[in-house]
Motif scaffolding. Structure first.
Motif, PDB file in Angstrom:
ATOM      1  N   LEU A  75       0.733  -1.122   0.067  1.00 39.11           N
ATOM      2  CA  LEU A  75      -0.105  -0.104  -0.096  1.00 39.11           C
ATOM      3  C   LEU A  75       0.788   1.293  -0.039  1.00 39.11           C
ATOM      4  N   TYR A  76       1.952   1.439   0.758  1.00 33.02           N
ATOM      5  CA  TYR A  76       2.850   2.388   0.611  1.00 33.02           C
ATOM      6  C   TYR A  76       3.362   2.656  -0.920  1.00 33.02           C
ATOM      7  N   LYS A  77       3.704   1.685  -1.372  1.00 32.72           N
ATOM      8  CA  LYS A  77       4.393   1.700  -2.929  1.00 32.72           C
ATOM      9  C   LYS A  77       3.255   2.257  -3.636  1.00 32.72           C
ATOM     10  N   GLU A  78       2.076   1.792  -3.507  1.00 33.47           N
ATOM     11  CA  GLU A  78       0.976   2.264  -4.386  1.00 33.47           C
ATOM     12  C   GLU A  78       0.809   3.655  -4.220  1.00 33.47           C
ATOM     13  N   ALA A  79       0.896   4.094  -2.940  1.00 32.38           N
ATOM     14  CA  ALA A  79       0.725   5.625  -2.642  1.00 32.38           C
ATOM     15  C   ALA A  79       1.805   6.609  -2.961  1.00 32.38           C
TER      16      ALA A  79
END
Length: 716
Positions: free
Chosen positions: A136-140
């Protein structure tokens, strides 16, 4: 009643003081038992449980004792069996264990399946909390998060749940980095996206258990009816949601004994709520309050000094810790030239110690331990890591340095060049690097980069410098190579830019480089250096899980709580570490940092040493304000009078135009703060000032605000 205490004195050689006896006898209704360090709280709790069983004929199954950790639960279980072997075991467990039982019962009742994504277990987890947060961090943010960012994100989510902050307010809470609130919300949505199936982390157990007890009266009655008496230990570290669970369980009978010390509350950053204790009578109006103030652990000098030191905090219950123990020598305060000299001092002192298991080295940050691990391992001094953190060896800064070195073995390695190219302050873009990586090239990567990508003259000059550095690296020793990476390849400058962009603490990152230099100074080749890091990583694991006999303890202040040692070294006591810069600017955080320092002091039984240094990373350092507070307490009256009339040092004031006069501040004034930006003053107290920054109100220390001139008025 007297017979019970007389019997236990004869059977167990345990004699309680009057306050401890009162705590044992006060069985009905709510009781807040404030227990100073070393005051015998565990023994008192066990005796109280024994009294309930032996004198009041309470079935052991009807007593529930809630502990802070599994280790505490095991310790109390063993101690109860030792004190009262004739009785069945009492239910000692952590609040998470209890909450899991409630949550599992509730979800089974409602027909909802669940899967734990935290903590491992017997079954294989298809998805873990860490893996999900990374995704989720990488997506954001469109890049991989570091281990520190993942840890801070996980702690942030835990804080939100433990403080029972509604979902619709999550993105308004001050976060550790940009978009952390949004990532947290996406995380919660993902875990519940499959109808009838939940993914649960540890904190979900607490949230769901509290919700179940609040909303399902039948289930609440099922668990309330299990226990007639509930005790909670280390309650100063209990969060709001945990307190609420306990409230539900004692709603009918109110027979609750809360054992705590608000002066040892050191976990608010992960959701603990010490203010709950200060407002205990608002929740339990009929509660009794007892203070266990006699310290059986430490020498008179340590107890008297620590007791006076903690009175600097104002948000606390007034207590007068005292002891009948004898004096054992003065508290030692030393300032060394630099961290290396401090390390040498501690090492030579340890070489003279016979009983190392009675000695501890305590520090604020885990990063402080690595140089000590290196030196202790090198000298064959046995040690135990209370909370071994081997993330140092996998930290991205360490990996960067190793990659710089790996490239020197083969300067044609494009894959390694891609990992370090953005970290040499070359001022090249990711698009330039991508173009280079997609081209078919050969030979020296620096020369090939110049030929492949269109560059400015200044960029070409920097790349020429890199070519020259890499020609010299093979003939140099590892410590010289690290210095070249730092300064000639400008890795340190690149680190500073990255720290400013992502909110990293630059002192921490430079400290890692200093530690690597210290390790590198003792080996001859880069291969030896890499092998030494692996060796130390294994030593840390060994020290945690299979420590040798007669080993000294290395621990953070946080993890040392509950322990005691004959001799304690508190190291790296400099401004910026304890308290940190963030602590200095926020009154509640400053008081928590002082409590943390107090916890460290009160681990020592006979000898306490407070140690700092004057210089690190080429910068001068100041002693921790807490170290100076202790120094002031230890001063003779005539010395204190002279100190009072010293002129203050104004050389460190950051902004000569900032407000330094209290009378220039007023409620409603629009100001700008050097760190937090624009805000409005909501209130001004004797020692603190409340300022609204956007959605967040901060309570800041007025003395720091004025002495450092951190505020300027904003013209509207």
């Amino acid at each position: 009643m007297t017979d019970f205490f007389t019997r236990k004195k004869n059977e167990l050689q345990i004699e309680l003081n009057d306050i401890q006896k009162n705590a044992v006898l006060q069985t009905e209704g709510p009781l807040l038992l404030l227990a100073c360090p070393g005051s015998g709280k565990t023994t008192t709790m066990i005796m109280r449980i024994g009294y309930l069983i032996e004198e009041k004929n309470v079935n052991p199954n009807r007593i529930k004792a809630i502990t802070f950790s599994r280790a505490s639960a095991r310790d109390m279980t063993e101690r109860f069996q030792r004190f009262f072997p004739q009785y069945p075991p009492v239910d000692f467990s952590t609040i998470h264990s209890l909450a899991f039982t409630i949550t599992r019962t509730y979800l089974q009742k409602t027909g909802v399946a669940f899967e734990l994504i935290e903590g491992g277990g017997k079954g294989k987890q298809v998805l873990t909390k860490t893996a999900l947060l990374k995704r989720l961090y990488k997506e954001a943010l469109r890049e991989d998060g570091t281990e520190e960012e993942m840890a801070s994100l996980s702690t942030f989510i835990s804080y939100l749940k433990n403080r029972m902050i509604p979902f619709n307010e999550w993105d308004q809470v001050e976060a550790p980095f940009e978009k952390a609130g949004n990532i947290a919300l996406n995380y919660e949505q993902f875990k519940s996206k499959t109808e009838g199936h939940l993914l649960l982390d540890f904190d979900d157990m607490l949230s769901i258990a509290e919700q179940a007890l609040r909303m399902d009266e039948q289930l609440a009655e099922q668990f309330r009816s299990r226990y007639d008496y509930i005790l909670t230990d280390e309650s100063q570290d209990t969060s709001l949601v945990q307190h609420r669970i306990v409230e539900h369980l004692v709603a009918h009978h109110g027979n609750l004994c809360v054992v705590a010390d608000d002066d040892q509350s050191i976990y608010t950053w992960r959701g603990a709520d010490p203010a709950y204790l200060l407002n205990f009578k608002l929740v339990y109006p009929d509660a009794k309050l007892l203070r266990m103030e006699q310290n059986y652990r430490s020498s008179k000098e340590i107890v008297d000094t620590a007791a006076q030191f903690i009175t600097r905090n104002k948000q606390r219950y007034i207590k007068e810790m005292r002891t009948e123990n004898k004096e054992s020598g003065p508290i030692v305060i030393k300032q060394f030239e630099d961290p290396k000299r401090l390390l040498e001092y501690v090492t030579y002192e340890l070489l003279d110690e016979q009983n190392l298991e009675e000695v501890a080295i305590l520090f604020r940050n885990n990063s402080s331990s690595t140089m000590y691990v290196n030196e202790l391992h090198r000298r064959g001094i046995p040690f135990y890591m209370k909370d071994a953190d081997d993330r140092f060896f996998s930290h991205w800064v360490v990996e960067d340095i190793l990659n710089f070195m790996r490239l020197s073995f083969n300067t044609e390695r494009k894959d390694i060049f891609a990992k370090v190219a953005m970290k040499m302050n070359l001022f090249i873009s990711r698009d330039m690097l991508s173009k280079f990586m997609n081209q078919s090239t050969s030979g020296n990567v620096f020369e090939a980069f110049v030929q492949t990508v269109q560059l400015k003259g200044s960029q070409i000059e920097k790349l020429d410098t890199c070519i020259d550095v890499y020609k010299r690296i093979p003939d140099m020793r590892p410590v010289q190579i690290i210095r070249m990476i730092r300064y000639e390849l400008e890795y340190e400058e690149a680190l500073k830019s990255r720290a400013a962009k992502f909110g990293y603490r630059i002192d921490h990152l430079l400290g890692i480089l200093d530690t690597l230099e210290g390790i590198a100074s003792q080996v001859r080749t880069m291969v030896d250096f890499a092998n030494r890091l692996k060796e130390l990583e294994q030593a840390v694991q060994q020290a945690k899980f299979n420590p040798p006999e007669n080993a000294l303890t290395l621990s953070t202040f946080h993890s040392a709580k509950g322990l005691e040692f004959r001799r304690v070294f508190m190291i790296d006591l400099v401004k910026g570490i304890i308290p940190s810069e963030e602590d200095e600017m926020d009154l509640p955080m400053l008081e928590e940092a002082r409590r943390l320092f107090y916890v460290g002091m009160t681990r020592a039984k006979e000898r306490l040493e407070l140690l700092s240094y004057r210089e690190a990373n080429g910068k001068s350092k100041e002693d921790s304000r807490f170290m100076n507070e202790v120094r002031g307490i230890l001063m003779k009256p005539e010395e204190r009078k002279l100190e009072k009339f010293k002129q203050p040092d104004l050389s460190t004031l950051p902004d000569p135009d900032g407000i330094s006069d209290r009378t220039a501040l007023s409620v409603g004034m629009h100001v700008t703060h050097r760190v937090f930006g624009r805000g409005v003053i909501n209130g001004i107290g004797e020692e603190n000032i409340r300022i609204q920054f956007g959605e967040t109100e901060k309570q800041l220390l007025l003395e720091t605000i004025l002495s450092r001139r951190l505020l300027k008025e904003v013209e509207l």
